[in-house]
Structure formats: C-alpha cells, structure tokens
Design an enzyme around this catalytic site. Structure first.
Site, PDB file in Angstrom:
ATOM      1  N   SER A 158       9.499 -46.462  90.287  1.00  0.00           N
ATOM      2  CA  SER A 158      10.210 -45.435  91.031  1.00  0.00           C
ATOM      3  C   SER A 158      10.331 -44.158  90.194  1.00  0.00           C
ATOM      4  CB  SER A 158      11.561 -45.972  91.489  1.00  0.00           C
ATOM      5  OG  SER A 158      12.141 -45.144  92.459  1.00  0.00           O
ATOM      6  N   ASP A 248       7.889 -48.595 102.314  1.00  0.00           N
ATOM      7  CA  ASP A 248       8.529 -47.673 101.381  1.00  0.00           C
ATOM      8  C   ASP A 248       8.225 -46.249 101.827  1.00  0.00           C
ATOM      9  OD1 ASP A 248       9.419 -46.203  99.191  1.00  0.00           O
ATOM     10  OD2 ASP A 248       8.244 -47.304  97.719  1.00  0.00           O
ATOM     11  N   HIS A 278      10.638 -50.682  98.892  1.00  0.00           N
ATOM     12  CA  HIS A 278      10.872 -50.037  97.605  1.00  0.00           C
ATOM     13  C   HIS A 278      11.829 -50.898  96.773  1.00  0.00           C
ATOM     14  CE1 HIS A 278      10.832 -46.475  95.010  1.00  0.00           C
ATOM     15  NE2 HIS A 278      12.080 -46.776  94.739  1.00  0.00           N
TER      16      HIS A 278
END
Length: 307
Positions: A158, A248, A278
């Site tokens: 991320s 995501d 995610h």
C-alpha cells in the site's frame, strides 16, 4: 407481498471472496466510524487492534529493534539462520503514510526473511500528519542508503509499496537495487479510474484515499515522489513484482504501473488476485484465499532474490 432482501456485498461485488465478504459485512454492521472521521491516534489504535487476523510468522534466529543511527530511521532487523550476506530486503509498511508501525506486518517480514534466506529491515518511517510529505520519503531513502555495499530489494504494501516504488526510481542509479516488491501499492492519485468507481463499499474508497492524501500533505500529488506512475522515464528501473487485488480501488493503477514498467523495458511480474481486497496480507489467519495469495507473493519474491 414479500419485500426483496437488501443486496449483499456478494451481490454488489460478484467474484469477491466469500470469507472477505463476511468480514466486511461484520465491519459494516458494527457501526464503526469511517477512517476519515477518526483522529490519527484513533486510527492507529484501530489498525493495531486488527493485527490478530494475520497468522503469526516463523521464529527466526534474530529479531531486534534498532533505534537508528546517523540520521537513519529506526528499523526492525529480521535475520534467519545462515542468512546470505550479499542481500538485504528493506520493507516499508502500509497504512496510508498515517498509521501502521513495525508490528503492522511483522509476520510477513518474518516469512520474507525465512523464504529469501536474507536479512529483512522493516522501517519505522515518520508518519503524517505530525511529519508530512516528504518525511516518509526521506526516511525511506536513508534506510536504503544505509544498506550501501549490499544488493537491495525494496518492498512494501500500500503506502509502503508507494515508498518502495519511489525509492527505486530515485536511488536505482546510485545503489545496487536488485528488485522491487510492490504489494497493492499506491502509485497514482486519479480517483476517476474504473476500479475507484466500482470497488466501493469495501476496504478503501475515494473518501478514505482523499483523507490519506490530504493528511500526507504533498503540495503536488502529481510529483513522482507521490505518484510514481507519473514519472517521465521508467527505463533502467530494477525488476518488479507488482501485486494487484481485484476488489481494490487501486487495482487499475497497479496494473497500469506494471504495464508502464514493462513498456519501459523493465522485467515485471504482475500477480493478480481477482477475489481479494486491499490489505489481504493482514488477513491470512481468517481468509484462506489470502493465505494462498501470500504464498504466491513469497514465491515471486524468492525468485527475484535468486536471480
């Protein structure tokens, strides 16, 4: 006449992993406030509390916290028995540059050290809003420069994947960066992509990402140090493994970055997990599909290290 049942997450998101759907439905019905409504302290406490959904990693010969020296940020060092001396993997945790810490993906760092047979250094970079952009980038660069003389893999998930991609672009001509492992990384700021429009009501959305970018505080979100997909030249970058989760909002920009790297002549392996969301690396104890995907990510990382 019977009223129709309200649409479930699986109705709205065909192909979503059922175990993730059940977890997300629990979150939805819990009444928990959205991330954007929390203070940084509250958000960090919530993220720390969620660590129990991640399966514990293996015991290693040495795991030690280093406070950092000479301006380098604090790190956690993971050393397996008989670690190869020539290679180190530098890991940047996720959390939108705002939350997360050395415990955020401690189990995955242990797995990386075990599978790659090398030292892993997890970086405790400074967080926004107390330390806005470019503090995290500066810390990331210092951590990687601290590995000079060894071959380096930069890696993260991320926002940590963002930092890994940025560092690879900025340092690959100065240091021996063997590869980059980018797990559902933030690589752009375009909220009009299809995956932002269709992957709503799950882990991330426009509101959450707008909050995180605003908290991070860059004056220009198109700066490649914020949105590495916007870099003018991607030639000469180290080989990359890019991981994209199908459910995501970042999915489309992750695929676009993999394609842009490939078009620039960079060797890329794109791992796509259509049913996952995610942050799936943190759910390996409760979502079997996340555990299986994690094994695939580890195998790709090990192959990169062996080249």
């Amino acid at each position: 006449m019977t009223e129709p049942s309200p649409a479930t997450l699986l109705d709205r998101h065909p192909g979503l992993d059922p175990d993730f759907a059940a977890l997300l439905e629990q979150v939805r019905t819990s009444g928990a406030a959205p991330l954007s409504a929390l203070t940084p302290a509250e958000a960090r406490a919530r993220v720390r509390a969620g660590g129990g959904a991640c399966a514990p990693g293996p015991a290693l010969a040495t795991v030690v916290d280093d406070p950092g020296r000479g301006g380098e940020p604090p790190i956690r060092r993971y050393l397996p028995a008989h670690a190869r001396p020539d290679l180190v993997l530098v890991w940047f945790h996720g959390g939108g540059w705002t939350v997360g810490d050395l415990d955020y993906l401690d189990p995955f760092c242990r797995l990386l050290a075990e599978r790659l047979h090398c030292e892993v250094r997890s970086v405790d970079y400074r967080l926004a809003p107390e330390h806005p952009f470019p503090a995290a980038v500066e810390d990331a660069e210092r951590a990687v420069r601290g590995c000079a003389g060894r071959s380096v893999i930069v890696a993260g998930d991320s926002a940590g994947g963002n930092l890994a991609a940025v560092v690879a672009q900025r340092l690959c001509r100065d240091l021996e960066i063997r590869g980059q492992l980018l797990v559902y990384p933030v690589v752009d700021h375009d909220f009009t992509r299809e995956s932002y429009r269709t992957r709503v009501g799950l882990v991330l959305g426009v509101d959450e990402m707008e909050f995180l970018f605003r908290t991070y505080g860059p004056a220009d979100r198109s700066d490649p140090a914020v949105s590495p997909l916007r870099a003018a030249d991607l030639t000469g970058l180290p080989p990359a493994v890019v991981v994209a989760a199908g459910h995501d909002p970042l999915h489309d920009e992750d695929v676009a970055y993999a394609e842009a790297l490939s078009s620039a002549g960079v060797r890329v392996q794109l791992l796509r997990f259509p049913s996952l969301v995610h942050g799936f690396l943190r759910y390996t104890a409760v979502v079997p599909a996340a555990a299986r995907a994690t094994e695939e990510v580890l195998a790709a990382a090990a192959l990169m290290a062996a080249r």
